[in-house]
Design a protein around this motif. Structure first.
Motif, PDB file in Angstrom:
ATOM      1  N   GLN A 266      -8.138  13.273   0.124  1.00  0.00           N
ATOM      2  CA  GLN A 266      -9.141  12.227  -0.227  1.00  0.00           C
ATOM      3  C   GLN A 266      -8.412  10.571   0.334  1.00  0.00           C
ATOM      4  O   GLN A 266      -9.252   9.850   0.474  1.00  0.00           O
ATOM      5  CB  GLN A 266      -9.346  12.178  -1.635  1.00  0.00           C
ATOM      6  N   ILE A 267      -7.257  10.711   0.372  1.00  0.00           N
ATOM      7  CA  ILE A 267      -6.498   9.482   0.565  1.00  0.00           C
ATOM      8  C   ILE A 267      -5.724   9.797   1.982  1.00  0.00           C
ATOM      9  O   ILE A 267      -4.783  10.441   2.164  1.00  0.00           O
ATOM     10  CB  ILE A 267      -5.647   8.822  -0.659  1.00  0.00           C
ATOM     11  N   TYR A 268      -5.733   8.603   2.731  1.00  0.00           N
ATOM     12  CA  TYR A 268      -4.743   8.596   4.115  1.00  0.00           C
ATOM     13  C   TYR A 268      -3.924   7.300   4.032  1.00  0.00           C
ATOM     14  O   TYR A 268      -4.431   6.396   3.779  1.00  0.00           O
ATOM     15  CB  TYR A 268      -5.475   8.754   5.154  1.00  0.00           C
ATOM     16  N   ILE A 269      -2.645   7.634   4.043  1.00  0.00           N
ATOM     17  CA  ILE A 269      -1.751   6.347   4.322  1.00  0.00           C
ATOM     18  C   ILE A 269      -1.081   6.166   5.690  1.00  0.00           C
ATOM     19  O   ILE A 269      -0.576   7.474   6.119  1.00  0.00           O
ATOM     20  CB  ILE A 269      -0.646   6.512   3.160  1.00  0.00           C
ATOM     21  N   HIS A 270      -1.086   4.927   6.335  1.00  0.00           N
ATOM     22  CA  HIS A 270      -0.459   4.646   7.527  1.00  0.00           C
ATOM     23  C   HIS A 270       0.520   3.822   7.416  1.00  0.00           C
ATOM     24  O   HIS A 270       0.060   2.218   6.994  1.00  0.00           O
ATOM     25  CB  HIS A 270      -1.563   4.671   8.575  1.00  0.00           C
ATOM     26  N   ALA A 271       1.718   3.683   7.598  1.00  0.00           N
ATOM     27  CA  ALA A 271       2.714   2.557   7.343  1.00  0.00           C
ATOM     28  C   ALA A 271       3.598   2.304   8.344  1.00  0.00           C
ATOM     29  O   ALA A 271       4.652   1.272   8.055  1.00  0.00           O
ATOM     30  CB  ALA A 271       3.760   3.204   6.057  1.00  0.00           C
ATOM     31  N   THR A 272       3.283   2.521   9.607  1.00  0.00           N
ATOM     32  CA  THR A 272       4.184   2.149  11.037  1.00  0.00           C
ATOM     33  C   THR A 272       4.256   0.602  11.038  1.00  0.00           C
ATOM     34  O   THR A 272       3.146   0.031  10.943  1.00  0.00           O
ATOM     35  CB  THR A 272       3.363   2.780  12.266  1.00  0.00           C
ATOM     36  N   GLY A 273       5.192   0.129  11.250  1.00  0.00           N
ATOM     37  CA  GLY A 273       5.385  -1.449  11.347  1.00  0.00           C
ATOM     38  C   GLY A 273       5.616  -2.445  10.151  1.00  0.00           C
ATOM     39  O   GLY A 273       5.735  -3.568  10.184  1.00  0.00           O
ATOM     40  N   ASN A 331       1.188  -0.715  -5.989  1.00  0.00           N
ATOM     41  CA  ASN A 331       0.243  -1.113  -6.739  1.00  0.00           C
ATOM     42  C   ASN A 331      -1.147  -0.752  -6.387  1.00  0.00           C
ATOM     43  O   ASN A 331      -2.002  -0.204  -7.244  1.00  0.00           O
ATOM     44  CB  ASN A 331       0.203  -2.814  -6.414  1.00  0.00           C
ATOM     45  N   ILE A 332      -1.545  -0.628  -5.308  1.00  0.00           N
ATOM     46  CA  ILE A 332      -2.814   0.389  -4.603  1.00  0.00           C
ATOM     47  C   ILE A 332      -2.900   1.625  -4.814  1.00  0.00           C
ATOM     48  O   ILE A 332      -3.785   2.036  -5.678  1.00  0.00           O
ATOM     49  CB  ILE A 332      -2.929   0.017  -3.097  1.00  0.00           C
ATOM     50  N   LEU A 333      -1.428   2.382  -4.902  1.00  0.00           N
ATOM     51  CA  LEU A 333      -1.548   3.745  -5.097  1.00  0.00           C
ATOM     52  C   LEU A 333      -1.763   4.112  -6.792  1.00  0.00           C
ATOM     53  O   LEU A 333      -2.316   4.714  -7.247  1.00  0.00           O
ATOM     54  CB  LEU A 333      -0.414   4.538  -4.811  1.00  0.00           C
ATOM     55  N   VAL A 334      -1.148   3.176  -7.523  1.00  0.00           N
ATOM     56  CA  VAL A 334      -1.178   3.171  -9.123  1.00  0.00           C
ATOM     57  C   VAL A 334      -2.580   2.992  -9.467  1.00  0.00           C
ATOM     58  O   VAL A 334      -3.258   3.604 -10.348  1.00  0.00           O
ATOM     59  CB  VAL A 334      -0.356   2.058  -9.752  1.00  0.00           C
ATOM     60  N   ARG A 335      -3.455   1.848  -8.681  1.00  0.00           N
ATOM     61  CA  ARG A 335      -4.796   1.580  -9.280  1.00  0.00           C
ATOM     62  C   ARG A 335      -5.688   2.888  -8.853  1.00  0.00           C
ATOM     63  O   ARG A 335      -6.576   3.306  -9.645  1.00  0.00           O
ATOM     64  CB  ARG A 335      -5.273   0.440  -8.528  1.00  0.00           C
ATOM     65  N   VAL A 336      -5.446   3.575  -7.512  1.00  0.00           N
ATOM     66  CA  VAL A 336      -5.993   4.532  -7.246  1.00  0.00           C
ATOM     67  C   VAL A 336      -6.083   5.544  -8.107  1.00  0.00           C
ATOM     68  O   VAL A 336      -6.896   6.512  -8.315  1.00  0.00           O
ATOM     69  CB  VAL A 336      -6.023   4.845  -5.619  1.00  0.00           C
ATOM     70  N   ASP A 339      -7.497   5.339 -11.610  1.00  0.00           N
ATOM     71  CA  ASP A 339      -9.076   5.089 -11.780  1.00  0.00           C
ATOM     72  C   ASP A 339      -9.635   5.716 -10.476  1.00  0.00           C
ATOM     73  O   ASP A 339     -10.196   5.192  -9.736  1.00  0.00           O
ATOM     74  CB  ASP A 339      -9.262   3.612 -11.876  1.00  0.00           C
ATOM     75  N   PHE A 340      -9.158   7.055 -10.426  1.00  0.00           N
ATOM     76  CA  PHE A 340      -9.741   7.758  -9.235  1.00  0.00           C
ATOM     77  C   PHE A 340     -11.234   8.207  -9.315  1.00  0.00           C
ATOM     78  O   PHE A 340     -11.839   8.646 -10.104  1.00  0.00           O
ATOM     79  CB  PHE A 340      -9.062   8.886  -8.670  1.00  0.00           C
ATOM     80  N   ASP A 341     -12.146   7.698  -8.410  1.00  0.00           N
ATOM     81  CA  ASP A 341     -13.724   7.943  -8.374  1.00  0.00           C
ATOM     82  C   ASP A 341     -13.853   8.523  -7.031  1.00  0.00           C
ATOM     83  O   ASP A 341     -13.675   7.907  -5.974  1.00  0.00           O
ATOM     84  CB  ASP A 341     -14.539   6.729  -8.518  1.00  0.00           C
ATOM     85  N   LYS A 342     -14.111   9.713  -6.675  1.00  0.00           N
ATOM     86  CA  LYS A 342     -14.364  10.449  -5.482  1.00  0.00           C
ATOM     87  C   LYS A 342     -15.144   9.572  -4.598  1.00  0.00           C
ATOM     88  O   LYS A 342     -15.124   9.601  -3.400  1.00  0.00           O
ATOM     89  CB  LYS A 342     -14.831  12.021  -5.560  1.00  0.00           C
ATOM     90  N   GLU A 343     -16.528   9.244  -5.249  1.00  0.00           N
ATOM     91  CA  GLU A 343     -17.383   8.519  -4.616  1.00  0.00           C
ATOM     92  C   GLU A 343     -17.025   7.138  -3.968  1.00  0.00           C
ATOM     93  O   GLU A 343     -17.179   6.762  -2.979  1.00  0.00           O
ATOM     94  CB  GLU A 343     -18.607   8.197  -5.343  1.00  0.00           C
ATOM     95  N   ARG A 344     -15.977   6.509  -4.587  1.00  0.00           N
ATOM     96  CA  ARG A 344     -15.456   5.303  -4.144  1.00  0.00           C
ATOM     97  C   ARG A 344     -14.786   5.157  -3.153  1.00  0.00           C
ATOM     98  O   ARG A 344     -14.499   4.499  -2.342  1.00  0.00           O
ATOM     99  CB  ARG A 344     -15.049   4.561  -5.361  1.00  0.00           C
ATOM    100  N   TYR A 345     -13.715   6.133  -3.136  1.00  0.00           N
ATOM    101  CA  TYR A 345     -12.717   6.428  -2.047  1.00  0.00           C
ATOM    102  C   TYR A 345     -12.855   7.523  -1.077  1.00  0.00           C
ATOM    103  O   TYR A 345     -11.758   7.788  -0.307  1.00  0.00           O
ATOM    104  CB  TYR A 345     -11.169   6.916  -2.921  1.00  0.00           C
ATOM    105  N   THR A 346     -14.205   7.631  -0.898  1.00  0.00           N
ATOM    106  CA  THR A 346     -14.334   8.604   0.435  1.00  0.00           C
ATOM    107  C   THR A 346     -15.573   7.834   1.184  1.00  0.00           C
ATOM    108  O   THR A 346     -16.283   7.032   0.467  1.00  0.00           O
ATOM    109  CB  THR A 346     -14.755   9.823   0.054  1.00  0.00           C
ATOM    110  N   ILE A 347     -15.636   8.086   2.441  1.00  0.00           N
ATOM    111  CA  ILE A 347     -16.792   7.623   3.204  1.00  0.00           C
ATOM    112  C   ILE A 347     -17.764   8.622   3.641  1.00  0.00           C
ATOM    113  O   ILE A 347     -17.412   9.862   3.510  1.00  0.00           O
ATOM    114  CB  ILE A 347     -16.294   6.935   4.533  1.00  0.00           C
TER     115      ILE A 347
END
Length: 350
Positions: A266-273, A331-336, A339-347
């Motif tokens: 459900q979640i993708y993280i990209h941290a390069t740079g 902080n973002i990961l803690v919030r997600v 309060d994980f809502d599948k409809e909110r965090y997917t396209i």
């Protein structure tokens, strides 16, 4: 002796190439073995060209063609062209020459020559600029090319030609899918050299967020690994020591298996740079971020470093969010997680 023998074959190879029924294209890359995003982009272009050209993949370093096909799930005919030195003379053997080698300064003598720009290098000469028509992989790359090189013949071709839209499918059995509803995924080569994908940074953020939330999220880290490179192997082994029970690391995963993991995440993280100076070290930021697009097409919500190609993707698509340091990602990961809502965090797939 081997170099002299290699050169003695050049004229013969040129005759072989010119007797083909179709025109030939040579696609040069010194790093096919790394199996990164730049190599995937070059292979996507090669596949398109294979409809009208006989394709030759050039390199100074040998590579396993079958492994390359399997890893990227590509299906088109090509031949290897391995030489100890790829020089300007080599470019004349083909009807079309494509240079996809990162930071190559090779001057092409082929009348039709393209240069796939992953990121521009500072020091070039005017003859080099006249040699090619330049294909930039993103707005980010083009901006820096114009800053370094000034005016040059170019266009932007986003490296997404091989990507198709997929909806979430029950690719695993029902029981396993029900137990994997909260998955975070990140894709990138396992290496600290050059373009660091920051898996260790992602792991630290994930571990801390898990500690603060006691959530049931899993983390999938996926990427290519060259076992012959000690530095890369040391980096991979370090990741193994950092991971916790909810982290799964997959080196050299086949494309079909990657699709399975993308489909249940459900979640993708990209941290390069994330720890780089964007003015002094722009080449170490992510130039485009093809894996971000892939993940979004699998309905994953992107959380990416704010600078470079991925930051541009989030701004343009107005989907996802960005972070600028370790604490902001935590902080973002803690919030997600809280309060994980599948409809909110997917396209949605239209």
């Amino acid at each position: 002796v081997l170099i002299e023998y290699d050169k003695s074959l050049e004229n013969k190879n040129r005759k072989i190439l010119y007797t083909k029924n179709r025109p030939s294209v040579g696609i040069y890359n010194s790093f096919w073995n790394t199996k990164g995003g730049g190599e995937k982009h070059a292979l996507s272009i090669a596949k398109l060209l294979s409809e009208k050209y006989d394709v030759y993949l050039l390199s100074e370093n040998d590579f396993d063609a079958n492994e390359l096909k399997k890893y990227f799930s590509i299906n088109f005919k090509f031949r290897k062209y391995i030489r100890s030195e790829i020089d300007s003379k080599t470019t004349t053997y083909f009807d079309l020459f494509v240079n996809s080698t990162y930071h190559s300064g090779l001057i092409s003598l082929c009348p039709k020559s393209l240069y796939i720009v992953s990121f521009p290098h500072k020091f070039i000469n005017k003859k080099f600029l006249r040699t090619y028509f330049f294909i930039h992989n993103s707005n980010f790359t083009k901006r820096w090319a114009e800053r370094y090189w000034g005016p040059h013949k170019n266009t932007i071709l986003y490296p997404i030609t091989e990507i198709k839209s997929f909806s979430k499918q029950p690719v695993f059995d029902k029981h396993k899918l029900e137990n994997n509803k909260r998955n975070i995924i990140s894709i990138g080569r396992f290496s600290k050299n050059g373009h660091d994908k920051k898996q260790d940074f992602i792991l630290r953020a994930f571990n801390k967020a898990k500690e603060l939330t006691n959530s049931d999220f899993n983390l999938f880290l996926i990427g290519s690994l060259d076992y012959s490179r000690k530095d890369d192997l040391d980096h991979f082994n370090k990741l193994e020591t950092l991971k916790q029970m909810d982290t799964y690391i997959f080196p050299n995963l086949e494309f079909q298996e990657l699709q399975k993991l993308l489909s249940i995440s459900q979640i993708y993280i990209h941290a390069t740079g994330v720890d780089k100076n964007k003015e002094k070290e722009p080449h170490l930021l992510e130039h485009f971020g093809i894996s971000v697009i892939e993940a979004m097409l699998y309905e994953n919500y992107p959380i990416v470093f704010e600078e470079g190609g991925p930051g541009d993707i989030v701004k343009i698509t107005k989907n996802g969010e960005t972070f600028n340091d370790l604490n902001s990602l935590i902080n973002i990961l803690v919030r997600v997680m809280n309060d994980f809502d599948k409809e909110r965090y997917t396209i949605k797939n239209n």
